[in-house]
Write an enzyme that holds these catalytic residues in place. Structure first.
Site, PDB file in Angstrom:
ATOM      1  N   PHE A   2       0.843  -1.191   0.000  1.00 36.50           N
ATOM      2  CA  PHE A   2       0.000   0.000   0.000  1.00 36.50           C
ATOM      3  C   PHE A   2       0.878   1.241   0.000  1.00 36.50           C
ATOM      4  CE2 PHE A   2       0.831  -0.984   4.414  1.00 36.50           C
ATOM      5  CZ  PHE A   2       1.075   0.246   5.001  1.00 36.50           C
ATOM      6  N   CYS A   3       0.276   2.370  -0.420  1.00 39.03           N
ATOM      7  CA  CYS A   3       0.956   3.666  -0.424  1.00 39.03           C
ATOM      8  C   CYS A   3      -0.114   4.743  -0.267  1.00 39.03           C
ATOM      9  CB  CYS A   3       1.785   3.861  -1.691  1.00 39.03           C
ATOM     10  SG  CYS A   3       0.841   3.702  -3.219  1.00 39.03           S
ATOM     11  N   THR A   4       0.265   5.992  -0.400  1.00 39.82           N
ATOM     12  CA  THR A   4      -0.663   7.087  -0.105  1.00 39.82           C
ATOM     13  C   THR A   4      -1.882   7.087  -1.021  1.00 39.82           C
ATOM     14  OG1 THR A   4       1.217   8.427   0.606  1.00 39.82           O
ATOM     15  CG2 THR A   4      -0.863   9.574   0.235  1.00 39.82           C
ATOM     16  N   GLY A   6      -1.831   5.208  -4.263  1.00 36.88           N
ATOM     17  CA  GLY A   6      -1.863   4.054  -5.161  1.00 36.88           C
ATOM     18  C   GLY A   6      -0.785   4.013  -6.217  1.00 36.88           C
ATOM     19  N   ILE A  63      -4.084   4.636   0.774  1.00 37.85           N
ATOM     20  CA  ILE A  63      -4.494   4.963   2.134  1.00 37.85           C
ATOM     21  C   ILE A  63      -5.602   6.016   2.130  1.00 37.85           C
ATOM     22  CG2 ILE A  63      -3.726   5.883   4.358  1.00 37.85           C
ATOM     23  CD1 ILE A  63      -0.834   5.026   3.409  1.00 37.85           C
TER      24      ILE A  63
END
Length: 305
Positions: A174-176, A178, A203
């Protein structure tokens, strides 16, 4: 209120430089500020402005080659998130430094926010946070692995050094918003990892859609605008930014002896020279004078302290 739109799209731009003038002119004409990156692999950035202005810019981007399917995430702020508009030309819209990585060819399995909790609680799933170390420090998912990378470019080397730890595991990343996971999942697939997953919308979408009482998120999410951090419901968090190192700090961190507004904090006091600090003090002075005149100063974030 200011509408904030975070967006990215992978497509093939033959001549990104040719797209820059019209895009910048449209943003400026519609009082839209922020930052957009253009590269041959696509577009990435966050912009903010009046509702009509954001709509005009998004319509323009959707009309660019291959961008009809553009998706974006929105939030609101009662103060301007950016001081100026920048459209930059880059080699990559998110820098990984892996020329063979191509998210247009294949990516991992998308996982909707409402399905994410069940996935990451499985015993055969390892969860990896692909963000930078200072982002992870203020919040992450329960049980997630922090690669402790200073930049996304370091992720491939970290994976090479740690991949044996994850043998026979499914990998969820996952990341901020995508975009990093579009590349990191493609990278892992190229390394022979078969079961790769990533949180769709990142996120930000999870925090927007998942009720806090059901959430496995802990802390705040760092964002690259004047809000600095957001929590559930994308509510603005308590963090400010150290204008010396651009890392997030809490209001109570300003009581630390290492803190000097616009110059240093407890995280960066030993990372810069006295010459650097003198330069930062002068910058802080000019920002303060500009603020007293009611002007923006080079689009810097608001003064700390």
């Amino acid at each position: 209120m200011y509408t904030i739109a975070a967006l990215y799209h992978f497509t093939r731009f033959e001549d990104p430089a040719a797209l820059k003038p019209a895009l910048l002119e449209l943003c400026e004409a519609n009082a839209v500020k922020g930052s957009l990156l253009l590269a041959q692999e696509g577009i990435n950035g966050t912009i903010a402005g009046p509702r009509a202005g954001i709509d005009a810019v998004l319509a323009h981007i959707r009309a660019l080659p291959g961008c009809a399917g553009l998706e974006w995430k929105e939030a609101e702020s009662d103060h301007p998130p950016f001081g100026r508009m920048k459209v930059r030309l880059k080699k990559e819209i998110v820098t990984m430094g892996q020329p063979d990585v191509d998210p247009r060819a294949s990516v991992g399995n998308y996982v909707e926010p409402e399905e994410w909790n069940d996935l990451i609680r499985q015993d055969d799933v390892v969860v990896i946070d692909t963000r930078n170390d200072y982002e992870v420090a203020i919040g992450t998912f329960e049980g997630a692995i922090d690669p402790q990378t200073a930049s996304f470019r370091e992720f491939p080397a970290w994976w090479e050094e740690n991949k044996d730890r994850f043998h026979n595991k499914r990998v969820a990343m996952f990341c901020t918003g995508g975009i990093r996971c579009e590349k990191s999942t493609n990278f892992l697939m190229g390394q022979g990892v078969e079961d790769v997953y990533h949180l769709k919308g990142g996120i930000l979408r999870y925090l927007e859609e998942m009720p806090e009482e059901n959430s496995t998120w802990q802390g705040e999410c760092f964002v690259f605008d004047n809000r600095v951090s957001v929590g559930h419901g994308l509510k603005e968090g308590p963090h400010e930014l150290c204008n010396g190192c651009r890392r997030p700090i809490l209001p109570e961190d300003k009581a630390h002896p290492a803190y000097e507004a616009g110059v240093s904090c407890h995280q960066c006091i030993d990372e810069t020279s006295e010459a650097d600090k003198a330069r930062f003090r002068e910058r802080q002075k000019q920002m303060r004078l500009a603020r007293e005149r009611g002007e923006d100063h080079l689009g810097h974030l608001p003064l700390s302290g």
